[in-house]
Design a protein around this motif. Sequence first.
Motif: not given
Lengths: 373, 307, 425
Positions: B70-72, B58-68, B75-77, B125-136
Amino acid sequence: MSDNGLAETASLDRIRGWLEGPNTYGNSLPFWGAFVVGVVALAAYPQLVGVYTTIQSARYFALAFLALSLCFIWGYAGILSFGQVAFFGVAAYAFGIIGLNFSSATGIMAGLVGAVVVGTAAAAIVGYFMFYGGVRDTYVTIMTLVIALVLNTFMAQTAGSEWAIGAAQLGGFNGMDIPSLTLGVGQTGFELERAALYYTLLGALVVTYLGLRVLVNSRFGLTMVAIREDEARTETFGYNVPFVKLVVFTVGGALAAVGGVFYGSWGNYIDPTVFGIAFAALPVVWVSVGGRESLLGAIGATVLIERMRTELSSGIGPIGSEWALVIVGGLLLGVILFMPAGVVPTVADKIETFRARRSEKGQSTPPTEEAVE
Amino acid sequence: MITTPAVPLTASVYSLLAFFFQFLDSFGFIVLATVGLAIIFGMMGVINLAHGEFILIGVYGTALPYHAGVPLPAAMVVGVLVTTVFGVVIERTIVHRFYDRLLDSMVATWGLALIISQGLLIVFGSSLDSISTPLGNIGYGPFSSSIYSKIVLPLIALLVLGGLYLLFTRTNFGIKARATIEDPETARAMGIDTDRMYVATFAIGSALAGLTGALYAPALGSITPNRGSTFLVEAFVAVVVGGPSVIIGTLTASGVLGVFNAAGSILFGTFIGQMFLLMVAIVALRVLPSGISGYIDHWQQRRRADE
Amino acid sequence: MTHESISRRAVLGAGATALGMSVAGCSGDGGGGGGGGGGPTVGILEDRSGNFQLNGTSKWQATRLAIEEINESGGLLGEEIEIVDPDPQSDNSRYQELTERLILQDEVDALWAGYSSATREAIRPIINENDQLYFYTTQYEGGVCDSTIFPVGATARQQLGIVTPYLADEFGDDIYIIAADYNFGQLSGDWVNVLAQENGYNIVGEEYIPLSETDFSSVINRIQEADPDFIMSMLVGANHENFYNQRATNDMEDIPIGTSTAMAQGHEHIRYDPPALTNVYAGVSYMEELGDLREGENFVEDFYDRWEDANYLNQEAQNNYFSVYLWAEAVREAETFDQQEVISVLEEGQDISAPSGSLTLDGATHHMEHEMRVAEADEEHEISFTNNERIGPSFLRSEVEGGDGCDLREEDKTTQYVPSDVYDV
């Protein structure tokens, strides 16, 4: 045949009677013949190969004790524990602590005994806690895994100098040095290194294997299997099931403890990764593949799988090192799916069926008329 | 050294609030980590040791589209969908053979977990770029807490539990599912396709695992293939402490474990918080061998028998 | 013949034993001769898979680059250097086995191995038993005083020693320490305390976080209450990176962070969006962004030319690189590959021109005098370097053993000193 010959075959038969039974594979004279040949071959092995391979094989023997400990409690009593490494590791640490504090030969031998005692006692405590509390099946598995993880988290932070027992620094994440196993008295001792360690471990392994065969084929072994098959019914027959499980688990712990001492002494080092999830799962892999109910299978699978993992470091043909764990996972999955009893039992059964079918085909008369000689 | 933090929080309304938020965070995390596993365990008795890896998908399935690009939220869907499909495939090929062999299912799913995590390492690979936490964050007194992990996620956790409750009590599917859990033989005799029930349940469990992965993708920090274990331990500890009932079990276990974890972290530090969680699990397993909801069931049955 | 006399088990038993032996015997060593007879061989044991793949791959690539460069310009003492580099898979038992193999079978003349301190400690008994020349290249907690080991990475004392005073001068004396809860983290925390004692700083908070912890909210709350002038962060590993993420979520980028672990190793400033690493100051001996300080050389370019798919050129990879040349220099001076001779030459001290500057190997302690710097990440995560200072291994040279220091030219030792041996921490 002379009278002496009769007596010899009689006592040989009696020994075989102890060693053989429905709970082990290999219940025939040719098997024992092959077994003796195998042991002799393993004994000659260091003379034929280099020092490095001897050292490497000794490590596999140490790990085989860990495999046997799980095979014993899981294959025969149905207790799947992911936490055998806890007793393995505790014994290694205990050996290190005692050995570093009393560095004479007597001290180290006392360390060996003490470490096994500590590991066994730990298993007894955990076993009592679980089985007399009614914890069973999958909950046992999870609890044993959680215990291993607790030890992992705890030991990793024992880095400061205040974490010392006498002269032995626990070392935290960086691990602890462990002295080599030494035989001797007082200050003079013979350090077991390289070939000497190999022979010691080989001997211990053979003795342990034979001992387990006897145990497993005894009435106690039959009780274990009864508990595995149907715990409730065994209880109605009047057996004290929690007590039997406790004994089984304690014996398993003792086996793991012995392995832990050997393993720590092999590398002169132990660290908290021995309690980690990656190492905790390895015995499950070895025993699942080798055969839950086959002691020899467990040993063989340990050697072969660990050997494969080492070779993968340099790559085997086009398969690079990064595939090592994928292959292990795939092996585990494949075996559980298609050969759930493990390699040795499945192959043994296949050969059995094959021979039974062949002998059926070759018969035109009913079996009772077949010549016996 | 187990040093207690040099600055334990001074008692005040604000530090109580901090503790409360910490509890919500823990609670939300444990609920979301557990619920996918709990459904599968409650329904089929299967403990899926690859659960952490399902969440990771689920994490990778979200992160990969996001870094391509797709809005967050979208990407979660995607993350949820990918995990659900994956789950169904796994169920049809592997898991369904183990419904009568529970210990074996643990071993098989462990093998699967190894394959997935190493497979992800090899492919991505060993790491994907990370996603910042939204909403402050929300500030209160000298403190602040992340809105996303302390408010949004616990809310979603409660919604998920609520939704599952509705699903199991108010829908046709839910009633059939509960019948299958109670007594598969009778259910089959009454015409329920238990096979379909199992696939559907596993699909829901996988979808929930995927949801957890998708939701936590921006809250994990680093995205590496071995992050599955971050979720796995807490999840299966909560499942066995909670017992067989999905909703009551998950709710109560997350509550209890969350309180101890938060208290430990706030008062003594994160090490003690972790140790508290694990020790509570061991004690709970010993005292209530069938988990909390198992104990409640047992107690209710005894009461009924008395009447 | 009855069914019982020929048993399938017999076949099985014999077969299994034979198979096991033949496979085990397949190691290819025929009783003694490895690669030692012919030309020089070096061993590289760096993780290219497993948990430490991110850090280990870079180190392996840099070591190979250096050796290939030497081979291309004529080899060493006229001979081509052979490389033996199996993958230890981030597994300490693998490291133990492979170290045994490299020493006993391949007879390597020098060994570069291991990322974490635990790995170094795991193979140390084997190294000591065989008196193997071993370069440990990761920046680490410091204090190793061992006859055949050359830890050429910057020590905690050096890294913290460059960044802590800088931040204290800039921002104030109140420090909050957060560190990973294991040897490296705890010893680094001790060093910050030592620096605080020496300079009059104020430790307003100190916390050690387990390596598996991902949630730092309670830590952040405590930091907020303590309101330090800056934070010293010695967090380690993938799980701990979430601190920087949560720091950004909680709008804490105004509190500067000094670190000896972030950025130079795991390139978080590239993998995380600003402002996660904004206002983070790393004490480093080298970062890829520094480039190459040697005249006419371009280490970074050469590295990426050779390894197109490389992720990042990290601090320890540069250590691997220059230590190969350090060894090569010593071999040329000793005119032999014999390990003890080479060690004797190294112990006379050695200057080396490295991408990070002109460095010196301190012969007595086997450690480097490093050119240390402060690397600052700004709002866009751009790196700038300030405060360049040369720091030597003072702890081992003149502080331990009551001021006598650890002199490996005088005596053989295999120990590790910690700050509490000398200071009250």
